[in-house]
Scaffold this motif. Structure first.
Motif, PDB file in Angstrom:
ATOM      1  N   SER A  31       1.727   9.564  -5.662  1.00  0.00           N
ATOM      2  CA  SER A  31       2.049  10.761  -5.305  1.00  0.00           C
ATOM      3  C   SER A  31       3.005  11.532  -5.746  1.00  0.00           C
ATOM      4  O   SER A  31       3.101  12.545  -6.007  1.00  0.00           O
ATOM      5  N   ALA A  32       4.286  10.644  -5.751  1.00  0.00           N
ATOM      6  CA  ALA A  32       5.292  11.330  -6.405  1.00  0.00           C
ATOM      7  C   ALA A  32       5.027  11.616  -7.794  1.00  0.00           C
ATOM      8  O   ALA A  32       5.353  12.839  -8.259  1.00  0.00           O
ATOM      9  N   THR A  33       4.341  10.936  -8.361  1.00  0.00           N
ATOM     10  CA  THR A  33       4.107  11.106  -9.873  1.00  0.00           C
ATOM     11  C   THR A  33       3.489  12.637 -10.219  1.00  0.00           C
ATOM     12  O   THR A  33       3.778  13.686 -10.874  1.00  0.00           O
ATOM     13  N   LEU A  34       2.139  12.684  -9.408  1.00  0.00           N
ATOM     14  CA  LEU A  34       1.482  13.759  -9.407  1.00  0.00           C
ATOM     15  C   LEU A  34       2.080  14.842  -8.864  1.00  0.00           C
ATOM     16  O   LEU A  34       2.050  16.106  -9.492  1.00  0.00           O
ATOM     17  N   ALA A  35       2.825  14.897  -7.825  1.00  0.00           N
ATOM     18  CA  ALA A  35       3.576  15.675  -7.184  1.00  0.00           C
ATOM     19  C   ALA A  35       4.449  16.289  -8.463  1.00  0.00           C
ATOM     20  O   ALA A  35       4.739  17.879  -8.056  1.00  0.00           O
ATOM     21  N   THR A  36       5.290  15.746  -9.036  1.00  0.00           N
ATOM     22  CA  THR A  36       6.144  16.150  -9.908  1.00  0.00           C
ATOM     23  C   THR A  36       5.658  16.829 -10.944  1.00  0.00           C
ATOM     24  O   THR A  36       5.853  17.801 -11.353  1.00  0.00           O
ATOM     25  N   SER A  56      -6.880   1.157   6.040  1.00  0.00           N
ATOM     26  CA  SER A  56      -5.740   1.514   5.254  1.00  0.00           C
ATOM     27  C   SER A  56      -4.219   2.016   6.211  1.00  0.00           C
ATOM     28  O   SER A  56      -4.389   3.205   6.495  1.00  0.00           O
ATOM     29  N   THR A  57      -3.462   0.831   6.630  1.00  0.00           N
ATOM     30  CA  THR A  57      -2.739   1.297   7.293  1.00  0.00           C
ATOM     31  C   THR A  57      -1.241   1.125   6.735  1.00  0.00           C
ATOM     32  O   THR A  57      -1.154   0.067   5.861  1.00  0.00           O
ATOM     33  N   THR A  58      -0.318   2.245   6.550  1.00  0.00           N
ATOM     34  CA  THR A  58       0.874   2.295   5.791  1.00  0.00           C
ATOM     35  C   THR A  58       2.023   1.612   6.549  1.00  0.00           C
ATOM     36  O   THR A  58       1.842   1.527   7.734  1.00  0.00           O
ATOM     37  N   LEU A  59       3.043   1.346   5.836  1.00  0.00           N
ATOM     38  CA  LEU A  59       4.273   0.603   6.629  1.00  0.00           C
ATOM     39  C   LEU A  59       4.991   1.632   7.730  1.00  0.00           C
ATOM     40  O   LEU A  59       4.864   1.031   8.763  1.00  0.00           O
ATOM     41  N   PRO A  60       4.783   2.722   7.584  1.00  0.00           N
ATOM     42  CA  PRO A  60       5.460   3.437   8.616  1.00  0.00           C
ATOM     43  C   PRO A  60       4.584   3.672   9.695  1.00  0.00           C
ATOM     44  O   PRO A  60       4.964   3.649  10.892  1.00  0.00           O
ATOM     45  N   THR A 120     -14.957   7.672   2.785  1.00  0.00           N
ATOM     46  CA  THR A 120     -14.113   7.094   3.665  1.00  0.00           C
ATOM     47  C   THR A 120     -12.835   7.632   3.461  1.00  0.00           C
ATOM     48  O   THR A 120     -12.403   7.910   2.183  1.00  0.00           O
ATOM     49  N   ARG A 121     -11.819   7.627   4.456  1.00  0.00           N
ATOM     50  CA  ARG A 121     -10.524   8.119   4.382  1.00  0.00           C
ATOM     51  C   ARG A 121      -9.760   6.731   4.332  1.00  0.00           C
ATOM     52  O   ARG A 121     -10.174   5.942   4.758  1.00  0.00           O
ATOM     53  N   GLY A 122      -8.721   6.937   3.596  1.00  0.00           N
ATOM     54  CA  GLY A 122      -7.904   5.954   3.185  1.00  0.00           C
ATOM     55  C   GLY A 122      -6.697   6.230   2.125  1.00  0.00           C
ATOM     56  O   GLY A 122      -6.073   7.273   2.368  1.00  0.00           O
ATOM     57  N   ALA A 123      -6.296   5.444   1.304  1.00  0.00           N
ATOM     58  CA  ALA A 123      -5.306   5.534   0.460  1.00  0.00           C
ATOM     59  C   ALA A 123      -5.245   6.874  -0.351  1.00  0.00           C
ATOM     60  O   ALA A 123      -4.230   7.645  -0.412  1.00  0.00           O
ATOM     61  N   THR A 124      -6.529   7.405  -0.733  1.00  0.00           N
ATOM     62  CA  THR A 124      -6.749   8.207  -1.640  1.00  0.00           C
ATOM     63  C   THR A 124      -6.517   9.557  -0.846  1.00  0.00           C
ATOM     64  O   THR A 124      -5.685  10.696  -1.282  1.00  0.00           O
ATOM     65  N   LEU A 166       0.681  -1.285   0.012  1.00  0.00           N
ATOM     66  CA  LEU A 166      -0.023   0.111   0.145  1.00  0.00           C
ATOM     67  C   LEU A 166       0.878   1.502   0.096  1.00  0.00           C
ATOM     68  O   LEU A 166       0.602   2.299  -0.802  1.00  0.00           O
ATOM     69  N   SER A 167       1.905   1.217   0.770  1.00  0.00           N
ATOM     70  CA  SER A 167       2.859   2.290   0.786  1.00  0.00           C
ATOM     71  C   SER A 167       3.445   2.659  -0.288  1.00  0.00           C
ATOM     72  O   SER A 167       3.613   3.839  -0.799  1.00  0.00           O
ATOM     73  N   LEU A 168       3.892   1.398  -1.172  1.00  0.00           N
ATOM     74  CA  LEU A 168       4.608   1.768  -2.411  1.00  0.00           C
ATOM     75  C   LEU A 168       3.513   2.364  -3.224  1.00  0.00           C
ATOM     76  O   LEU A 168       3.969   3.137  -4.094  1.00  0.00           O
ATOM     77  N   GLN A 169       2.215   1.818  -3.314  1.00  0.00           N
ATOM     78  CA  GLN A 169       1.503   2.426  -4.573  1.00  0.00           C
ATOM     79  C   GLN A 169       1.285   3.932  -3.936  1.00  0.00           C
ATOM     80  O   GLN A 169       1.144   4.874  -5.142  1.00  0.00           O
TER      81      GLN A 169
END
Lengths: 305, 272
Positions: free
Chosen positions: B71-76, B219-223, B133-137, B63-66
């Motif tokens: 987010s990196a692509t859109l942020a760029t 939706s729990t991320t790795l960190p 709902t709140r989550g990955a998005t 999930l964290s990688l996705q």
């Protein structure tokens, strides 16, 4: 410039103007609007509901007579000795950590700037590399070193310097270690960028002419490197002040820092209006150093351009 | 003169030791057979096995990688547009506001960003029913918002150092703005865009504070998993996980720096 060329540049800018709409709206919605909301909630009454605050303006009803504004949350934050102590303590911890980071970072940056360029790149890579490795894991690494059965205590016990373990973890000391460790690269990089431009050979010349080392440093190098010192210190102080992970993992229950208090107010007390007021006050404290940082950045980019 | 050199060398050596000993200790103890984290019980890979069998950790990592890639692509993309606008549009309406909005996230305490974004999502879902709902998005939206600030800084400094005469020449020769942009400007700022993407990717993979506020059930991320584990103390399987991350990141950074130096050398060799 011919009229023809001018038009073409206008056309070029026109698409950029259109393209700018998306990021502009994005930042307005996801960066600016949240602040207006948090400001709004900081003036609302806490109630036991989800969301746990009264709507400042009841949107369903027309007319502004239903606005409920209260300064209670701010009164609470200012009147409560608890919060005054926490804010002061956060400033103290962040300031002392910044000073220690400067005392370690400055000689390191100076050392790197003196090296021949090939070795310099390698040494810089050594500073930047930890930055790419997870912040959380780097803070975590200190738990294994500092704990009562940790590596440092075991080492000292086996050598015989101490006969019972020292309390190194879960106190202010560990927070200082964590802050200095995590933010050291943020101090070294701007200092290095600044010192790199200075001609350090000038010092040698001054020394050859009979000036004392310390005198050269205090009279020439230190004044010239002030912009780097300011940028580095602000880059450590500002995030250090709002830090949450370091006091949460390394600090003791009596380590008072605002980031942690804010987390508890939000997740444990669930008092959102007070949490908002605490956030706004923290922002007000940070506004001056933030503006100072932005000005120093603008000045520096102006100089290099 | 000589004395000062030795003093500096000593401080620098201690400084580097200070930076790397904690990381090395985590790596060494990840191979420790003992359950007691700090007592050496012999070499073993058991904690790596424990890690591989932990499905919560694996799905959180996925999930964290996705989230990080999206987010990196859109942020760029968004950050580059802002950098271009600030660098090329001169004085336009709303420039000051944009400058403020793009530089503030760099120095904003994470905890305030997290709280305020959560309030926004709650308010929005009250008003327009989105996000349901709140989550990955919502995590990705939060990460894009602060990452684009970093991208904008990196790309802007590259644009500032750029020679615009190539673009001007292409324009004068009748190149259409879009073609000139993609054929000339983008290749010239590509290294900065890649750097910005990598920075955003890392920041997203690293974030625990903001994600804790804006994530939802399921939706729990790795960190977030690592944080909840290490809050209770040192655990050997986190040592193994940390070692994997340290080795992967270090390899990546070293390869990237070797490539950059190699390219810089090739460029300076080809130049006049």
């Amino acid at each position: 410039m011919t009229r023809h060329k001018h038009n073409r540049w206008d056309g070029r800018r026109r698409w950029l103007r259109w393209a700018l709409i998306t990021p502009y709206l994005w930042l307005t919605l996801f960066f600016l609007a949240p602040f207006i909301i948090i400001l709004k909630i900081s003036f609302a009454d806490p109630i036991m509901a989800l969301p746990p605050f009264t709507p400042l303006i009841d949107w369903a009803a027309s007319g502004l007579d239903r606005i409920q504004v209260t300064l209670d949350n701010y009164m609470f934050v200012f009147a409560d000795r608890y919060y005054a102590t926490i804010y002061l303590n956060s400033v103290k911890i962040a300031a002392i950590a910044t000073l220690i980071t400067l005392l370690i970072g400055y000689p390191m940056a100076y050392f790197i700037a003196q090296q021949p360029s090939g070795r310099r790149n390698l040494l810089l890579l050594g500073i930047i590399l930890p930055f790419w490795i997870s912040f959380l894991l780097r803070v975590y690494a200190w738990m294994g070193l500092l704990s009562s059965q940790g590596i440092i205590n075991n080492l000292l016990l086996s050598i015989g310097i101490i006969d019972k373990p020292l309390t190194l973890l879960y106190n202010d000391f560990a927070v200082y270690v964590g802050l200095v460790y995590s933010y050291l690269p943020f101090m070294i990089l701007p200092l290095y960028a600044n010192l790199e431009h200075l001609d350090l050979d000038l010092n040698d010349a001054a020394a050859d002419l009979g000036a004392r080392n310390w005198q050269v440093f205090l009279d020439i190098t230190l004044p010239l490197s002030t912009p780097g010192i300011i940028a580095g210190c602000l880059l450590v102080f500002i995030p250090g002040m709002g830090e949450f992970i370091i006091p949460a993992l390394l600090g003791g229950s009596d380590t008072l820092m605002i980031g942690r208090a804010l987390w508890d107010e939000f997740f444990i007390n669930r008092d959102w209006p007070v949490a908002s007021a605490v956030s706004i006050v923290l922002l007000l404290i940070l506004v001056l150093p933030m503006m100072w940082f932005q000005r120093s950045q603008i000045r520096q980019s102006g100089e290099s351009a | 003169m000589k004395n000062r050199g030795i003093t500096l060398l000593t401080i620098a050596a201690f400084g580097y030791a200070f930076l790397y000993i904690p990381l090395l200790s985590v790596i060494v103890y990840s191979f420790n057979d003992s359950r007691l984290v700090t007592l050496w019980g012999g070499f073993s890979l058991r904690w790596y096995r424990v890690l591989l069998e932990n499905e919560d950790v694996l799905s959180a990592a996925l999930l964290s990688l996705q989230i990080a890639v999206v987010s990196a692509t859109l942020a760029t993309v968004l950050g580059t547009l802002i950098a271009l606008a600030l660098n090329r549009l001169g004085n336009f309406t709303g420039r000051l506001l944009l400058t403020g909005m793009i530089t503030s996230p760099l120095v904003m305490p994470e905890i305030i960003t997290g709280i305020s974004l959560l309030f926004l999502f709650i308010t929005l879902s009250d008003w327009i029913g989105w996000p349901e709902t709140r989550g990955a998005t919502t995590i990705a939206i939060a990460h894009i918002t602060f990452s684009m600030a970093y991208v904008a800084v990196v790309v802007r400094s590259r644009l500032g150092a750029l020679d615009q005469s190539l673009e001007e020449a292409a324009m004068d020769l009748g190149g259409r703005p879009w073609r000139v942009f993609f054929d000339i400007t983008v290749p010239m700022i590509a290294p900065a865009m890649v750097a910005g993407w990598l920075l955003s990717f890392t920041l997203s993979l690293d974030d625990v504070v903001i994600a804790s506020f804006v994530s939802g059930p399921g939706s729990t991320t790795l960190p977030m998993i690592i944080f909840s584990k290490v809050r209770l103390g040192v655990t050997p399987d986190v040592n193994a996980l940390a070692t994997v991350i340290i080795v992967l990141v270090s390899t990546g950074v070293i390869i990237a720096s070797v490539i950059t130096r190699w390219q810089a050398k090739a460029n300076s060799g080809a130049g006049p």
